[in-house]
Every structure is written in C-alpha cells, then in structure tokens.
Design an enzyme around this catalytic site. Structure first.
Site, PDB file in Angstrom:
ATOM      1  N   TYR A   1      48.179 101.284  82.466  1.00  0.00           N
ATOM      2  CA  TYR A   1      49.227 100.497  81.810  1.00  0.00           C
ATOM      3  C   TYR A   1      49.997 101.351  80.815  1.00  0.00           C
ATOM      4  O   TYR A   1      49.525 102.399  80.357  1.00  0.00           O
ATOM      5  CB  TYR A   1      48.639  99.245  81.133  1.00  0.00           C
ATOM      6  CG  TYR A   1      47.865  99.492  79.855  1.00  0.00           C
ATOM      7  CD1 TYR A   1      48.507  99.503  78.619  1.00  0.00           C
ATOM      8  CD2 TYR A   1      46.482  99.679  79.881  1.00  0.00           C
ATOM      9  CE1 TYR A   1      47.790  99.697  77.444  1.00  0.00           C
ATOM     10  CE2 TYR A   1      45.759  99.880  78.726  1.00  0.00           C
ATOM     11  CZ  TYR A   1      46.427  99.888  77.492  1.00  0.00           C
ATOM     12  OH  TYR A   1      45.716 100.102  76.328  1.00  0.00           O
ATOM     13  N   CYS A   2      51.195 100.881  80.503  1.00  0.00           N
ATOM     14  CA  CYS A   2      52.071 101.562  79.557  1.00  0.00           C
ATOM     15  C   CYS A   2      53.015 100.510  78.976  1.00  0.00           C
ATOM     16  O   CYS A   2      52.780  99.308  79.113  1.00  0.00           O
ATOM     17  CB  CYS A   2      52.831 102.698  80.239  1.00  0.00           C
ATOM     18  SG  CYS A   2      53.785 102.172  81.690  1.00  0.00           S
ATOM     19  N   THR A   3      54.114 100.926  78.357  1.00  0.00           N
ATOM     20  CA  THR A   3      54.997  99.972  77.682  1.00  0.00           C
ATOM     21  C   THR A   3      55.703  99.056  78.671  1.00  0.00           C
ATOM     22  O   THR A   3      55.633  97.830  78.555  1.00  0.00           O
ATOM     23  CB  THR A   3      56.035 100.721  76.829  1.00  0.00           C
ATOM     24  OG1 THR A   3      55.367 101.600  75.931  1.00  0.00           O
ATOM     25  CG2 THR A   3      56.899  99.740  76.042  1.00  0.00           C
TER      26      THR A   3
ATOM     27  N   CYS B   1      52.842 104.147  83.877  1.00  0.00           N
ATOM     28  CA  CYS B   1      51.623 103.751  84.590  1.00  0.00           C
ATOM     29  C   CYS B   1      51.840 103.721  86.093  1.00  0.00           C
ATOM     30  O   CYS B   1      50.882 103.862  86.863  1.00  0.00           O
ATOM     31  CB  CYS B   1      51.087 102.417  84.080  1.00  0.00           C
ATOM     32  SG  CYS B   1      52.272 101.089  83.864  1.00  0.00           S
TER      33      CYS B   1
ATOM     34  N   ILE C   1      53.074  96.459  79.242  1.00  0.00           N
ATOM     35  CA  ILE C   1      52.703  95.600  78.116  1.00  0.00           C
ATOM     36  C   ILE C   1      53.780  94.561  77.838  1.00  0.00           C
ATOM     37  O   ILE C   1      53.474  93.398  77.534  1.00  0.00           O
ATOM     38  CB  ILE C   1      52.455  96.456  76.859  1.00  0.00           C
ATOM     39  CG1 ILE C   1      51.307  97.435  77.089  1.00  0.00           C
ATOM     40  CG2 ILE C   1      52.162  95.572  75.645  1.00  0.00           C
ATOM     41  CD1 ILE C   1      51.218  98.531  76.047  1.00  0.00           C
TER      42      ILE C   1
END
Length: 247
Positions: free
Chosen positions: A184-186, A191, A213
């Site tokens: 996961y990432c922003t 990701c 996110i």
C-alpha cells in the site's frame, strides 16, 4: 463536503503515451485556463496528477481530460480544503511517473492484482485473507511518510525513496514467504509497481491496495489505521475524513 471550497484531485494511470511534448502543452494550457494549481507528471508509461482549484473548474478539467480515450477511465481521489494547498502549476516530463529504476516492470502491459478497501478491512478484522493465509501489509512509502501514519502492524522497510524498494525487497524477501502480501501507499501508484516487482520475483500471493490509503479512508475510514496520511502539499497530513490534521 463541509464548508471547504477547494477541491483536491489525485489521479494516476499507467497507459502508453507517445505524444508527450504536445500533451504537456495541452494540459498546461487547459489547467491554466481553469486556474488550477499543483503538478502533472507525464512519461511514456502514463500520467500522475495532483491538482486543486474551485470545484467547477477541477471537475471540468477532469471531464476534459477523460475526453481523451486514453484517460477515459481515469479514477480520481477527491478531498477538500479551505485554502489552495499548491503554490504553482507544473506540468513535467519524466522518465517514469514514479521512479523505480527497474525497466522490466511495465504496468502499461499488465496491472497488478488488487484488493479493494472494504475487502482489506474485512480481512484485517479476521486476521487472514479468504484463503486462510496470514496477512502482511507492506508500506511502500518513504520512512517519514510512514511516521505520519500507517496500518497497524504494517511492515516498513525505512525507504529513503521509492527507488530503494528493489534492494529492500531483496534484503527482506524471506519475511513475505507464505503470506498474502498487500502493498500500500498514498494513492496506489507506488504499491502497484511494488506488487508487480514482487510477483516478478516469484512471490505468488501479492496484491496492491486499490486506490491506496486515500481510497481506503474514503471507503472505510480509520479502521485498522493509525495516524494520518502524509501528502506532498501544504496540507501536510490528512485524517481519515480527508481533511488536514491540526499542526
């Protein structure tokens, strides 16, 4: 929406682009006319944008962009702020829209398998995926971003930049064995590349968190997440309601 008047858009798409100079000029002119500020990155592998402005102008720009068949299905994450979080408008040409320096990873050829926010929250409630494997959440952001907030128990390899991810994977690969790994990432872009690299290197049960996110906050809220989400503009960090957190 509350009383906030500035609409913030975050979007990316991996898609083959071969008219970068001309496309840059069109995007720059249209965004200027709409009085938008922020950044648009273009590369042969696609587009990555963070823009903010009045709602009618931001939505109008997005509608115009989607009139190009290559961006017709571009999905944007939305959030609101009281003030313009960007100081200027930039449209830049890059070698990659998110730099990994690993040329065999080509998201334009095939997207990494993804898990949606609601399903991930359900898996986290249960402590395992639907196949019964233990979950491992892997944060692909830089260390200082992780420090602002993260999924509870997520693995964090203290990256200084995303280009460090391939070496970090080589060093930590054993941690991932036998688990369902969710990167996961922003907003999803890092990701996605990370998941593709892990699959290329033989890890079988790897997924990306669809929309990152920001999409998780929008869909699920703060469940299983600790702190806020760092964003690269003057808002600093967003809470689970996608509003700037107090300084």
């Amino acid at each position: 929406m509350s009383d906030a008047s500035v609409l913030n858009l975050a979007a990316y798409k991996f898609v083959a682009l071969d008219d970068l100079e001309a496309l840059r000029e069109r995007l720059l002119e249209r965004a200027r006319v709409a009085a938008l500020k922020g950044s648009i990155l273009l590369a042969e592998e696609g587009i990555n944008l963070f823009l903010a402005g009045a709602e009618v102008d931001a939505r109008g720009f997005l509608s115009w962009l989607r009139s190009d068949a290559r961006f017709a299905d571009l999905q944007a994450k939305e959030s609101w702020s009281d003030v313009q979080p960007f100081k200027r408008l930039r449209v830049k040409l890059k070698r990659e829209i998110i730099r990994m320096d690993h040329p065999t990873i080509r998201p334009v050829d095939a997207r990494a398998p993804a898990v949606d926010a609601a399903t991930l929250a359900r898996w986290l409630d249960a402590g395992h995926c639907d196949a019964g494997r233990p979950l491992l959440l892997l944060d692909t952001r830089n260390g200082f971003e992780v420090d602002a907030g993260r999924f509870a128990g997520a693995h964090d390899w203290r990256l200084q930049r995303f280009g460090d991810f391939p070496a970090a994977l080589a060093a930590h690969r054993a941690e991932l064995a036998g688990k369902t790994v969710v990167s996961y990432c922003t907003g999803g872009i890092r990701c996605e590349k990370a998941a593709l690299l892990m699959r290329e290197q033989g890890l079988e049960h790897v997924l990306q968190l669809d929309g990152g996110i920001l999409q998780y906050f929008q869909t699920v809220g703060a469940r299983h997440y600790e702190g806020g989400c760092f964003v690269f503009d003057e808002r600093g960090t967003l809470d689970a309601g996608l509003r700037p957190t107090p300084a």
